[in-house]
Design an enzyme around this catalytic site. Structure first.
Site, PDB file in Angstrom:
ATOM      1  N   HIS A  87       0.841  -1.209   0.000  1.00 23.04           N
ATOM      2  CA  HIS A  87       0.000   0.000   0.000  1.00 23.04           C
ATOM      3  C   HIS A  87       0.866   1.245   0.000  1.00 23.04           C
ATOM      4  CE1 HIS A  87       0.335   1.195   4.340  1.00 23.04           C
ATOM      5  NE2 HIS A  87       0.462  -0.093   4.556  1.00 23.04           N
ATOM      6  N   ASP A  89      -0.538   4.481   0.696  1.00 21.07           N
ATOM      7  CA  ASP A  89      -0.997   5.508   1.632  1.00 21.07           C
ATOM      8  C   ASP A  89      -0.229   5.398   2.948  1.00 21.07           C
ATOM      9  OD1 ASP A  89      -2.508   3.005   1.884  1.00 21.07           O
ATOM     10  OD2 ASP A  89      -3.548   4.011   3.533  1.00 21.07           O
ATOM     11  N   GLU A 152      -5.111   1.608   2.879  1.00 24.83           N
ATOM     12  CA  GLU A 152      -4.916   0.577   3.890  1.00 24.83           C
ATOM     13  C   GLU A 152      -4.942   1.145   5.297  1.00 24.83           C
ATOM     14  OE1 GLU A 152      -2.645  -2.295   6.477  1.00 24.83           O
ATOM     15  OE2 GLU A 152      -2.339  -0.159   6.081  1.00 24.83           O
TER      16      GLU A 152
END
Length: 469
Positions: A87, A89, A152
């Site tokens: 992920h 983020d 996430e």
């Protein structure tokens, strides 16, 4: 064929590091106030997703962007799909950094930046493992799909959307935790008590705010209090200074006539390990509980005081311990109160083992603090406990790779943290942090050791190939 994976990574170390540095420069915090149709979680997560997918395009992979929610980088063919989940983020950087969190700095053989260990660094290591397999033209019998997410750290709506459009891999791992392996994860649910935003005592709570995300221990807490007199305000300031001197916290109290503005500083930590942090919000509430507040403000302060140091849910009456999965943990992560405005609430994030459930947690909380609370919101969408047995070939293969490259005995681990590994029935988390690592995830001055980064890439390359061939 014998492949010197270590040498293959050594030959690409400079490229790997350069790619990671550029990715870390992208401030990929979720920003709900900047959401657009083109940026479902704000511009930062979208830009980081696009940046990672661009590496796949550059390197000749099959790449697909699913409407800027998520995407994948793909190699090979076969009836089965091996999924690797990373992920882009990150949690908010917060305060307390020695350097700019989005200007990566290499110091003492470590790279410092938000996302360096969670999860851009490990994702890049796994990506380079896949890149090596492609560049060597190694034969595989399965499709390898590197799935790149962008939400996430929040609601996982990226994966909800992605799997509405793409098929689920058959098995796989997320490079988003620790070695030797994480084959079990506790359940994860948030419960939010709400309060009346009223006052009624001789002291008035105008404002109280702490926390950035449910999965972070609040490092900073601020409050604005109106006292009965200038003298009372000065006395409150003096009492606060004595309080911080006697506790593992710091802070300031500024007096403006009868008003006092307080800032208290604790220590952030990952919400899955609240015992590693110092919760600024509950420390501030414990200080304020000795003053004459009334109405909803009194109930708000009483509740926050009640959960002070209650990282295992004992005071809330929901403590639970499972022989395999260990103890339930609770992070009081968000606090918001503004006098006269609707929306005063807290957020308690639970990581719970098998043997309990969200209904049991809600009932215990209602019994414990129901007299203070206007209503209790229980998160509808949540993840239950997840476990993949040691005898599963996925687990045994990954542990064998780890043992071969480290010389250390592999063993199972169950954590409170939640990773994309739990998306799959046969899904685990695998690295990239090695035993004994310093955990800086969700904290200021987050870093990853360069030696560990490159060593993880070696393990990922071998592991992906063994699973896919």
């Amino acid at each position: 064929m014998t492949i010197n994976w270590k040498q293959e990574v050594e030959d690409r170390k400079e490229d790997l590091l350069n790619d990671l540095v550029e990715l870390l420069k992208v401030k990929s915090e979720r920003e709900d106030d900047k959401v657009t149709a083109d940026a479902p979680f704000g511009p930062g997560p979208r830009d980081a997703l696009l940046h990672m997918l661009a590496y796949g395009e550059r390197d000749g992979f099959v790449v697909k962007n699913v409407d800027n929610y998520a995407g994948h980088i793909e190699y090979g063919d076969g009836d089965e799909i091996l999924g690797i989940f990373g992920h882009m983020d990150v949690v908010p950087a917060g305060d307390g950094w020695d350097t700019d969190p989005y200007v990566p700095v290499i110091k003492d053989n470590k790279i410092y930046a938000r996302g360096s260990s969670d999860d851009k660094g490990p994702s890049m290591a796994a990506y380079y493992g896949l890149k090596i397999i492609k560049e060597l033209g190694l034969p595989v019998s399965k499709k390898i799909r590197f799935v790149v997410g962008s939400d996430e750290e929040s609601t996982w709506k990226d994966m909800d959307y992605y799997f509405e459009h793409e098929e689920m891999p058959d098995f796989g791992f997320a490079p988003d935790a620790e070695f030797p392996i994480i084959n079990g994860e506790k359940g994860n649910v948030s419960i939010a008590p709400h309060f009346e935003s009223t006052n009624g005592g001789s002291y008035e709570l105008r404002h109280f705010k702490a926390g950035l995300r449910p999965n972070m221990v609040p490092q900073d807490a601020i409050a604005t209090i109106v006292t009965p007199s200038n003298e009372a305000a000065t006395a409150l300031k003096t009492a606060f200074e004595a309080y911080i001197a006697a506790n593992p916290i710091s802070g300031t109290a500024d007096v403006i006539g009868e008003k006092v503005e307080i800032k208290l500083i604790g220590k952030s930590a990952h919400g899955a390990n609240p015992q590693s942090g110092i919760n600024a919000a509950t420390y501030l509430a414990v200080f304020l509980q000795d003053f004459d507040f009334g109405g909803g403000a009194k109930n708000f302060i009483a509740t926050a005081s009640h959960v002070h140091l209650d990282v295992y849910g004992e005071k809330l009456g929901v403590a639970h311990d499972d022989e395999k999965m260990g103890k339930l943990t609770m992070n009081a992560g968000l606090f918001e109160f503004t006098a006269g405005e609707e929306g005063a609430y807290m957020n308690f994030n639970f990581r719970y083992p098998q043997g309990t459930d969200k209904e049991t947690l809600a009932a215990g909380i209602e019994q414990s603090i129901g007299q203070y609370v206007a209503k209790l919101d229980v998160e509808e969408k949540h993840s239950g406990p997840h476990y993949v047995p040691m005898e599963d070939p996925l687990v045994s293969t990954l542990l064998a790779v780890y043992e071969e490259h480290t010389g250390e005995k592999g063993y199972e681990q169950i954590i409170g943290g939640g990773t994309y590994g739990r998306l799959l029935k046969r899904g685990v988390a695998f690295g990239a942090m090695f035993p004994g690592f310093t955990d800086t995830m969700h904290q200021a001055n987050e870093f990853i050791s360069l030696d560990d980064l490159f060593r993880a890439a070696v393990i990922y390359a071998d592991a992906i190939y063994r699973l896919a061939r």
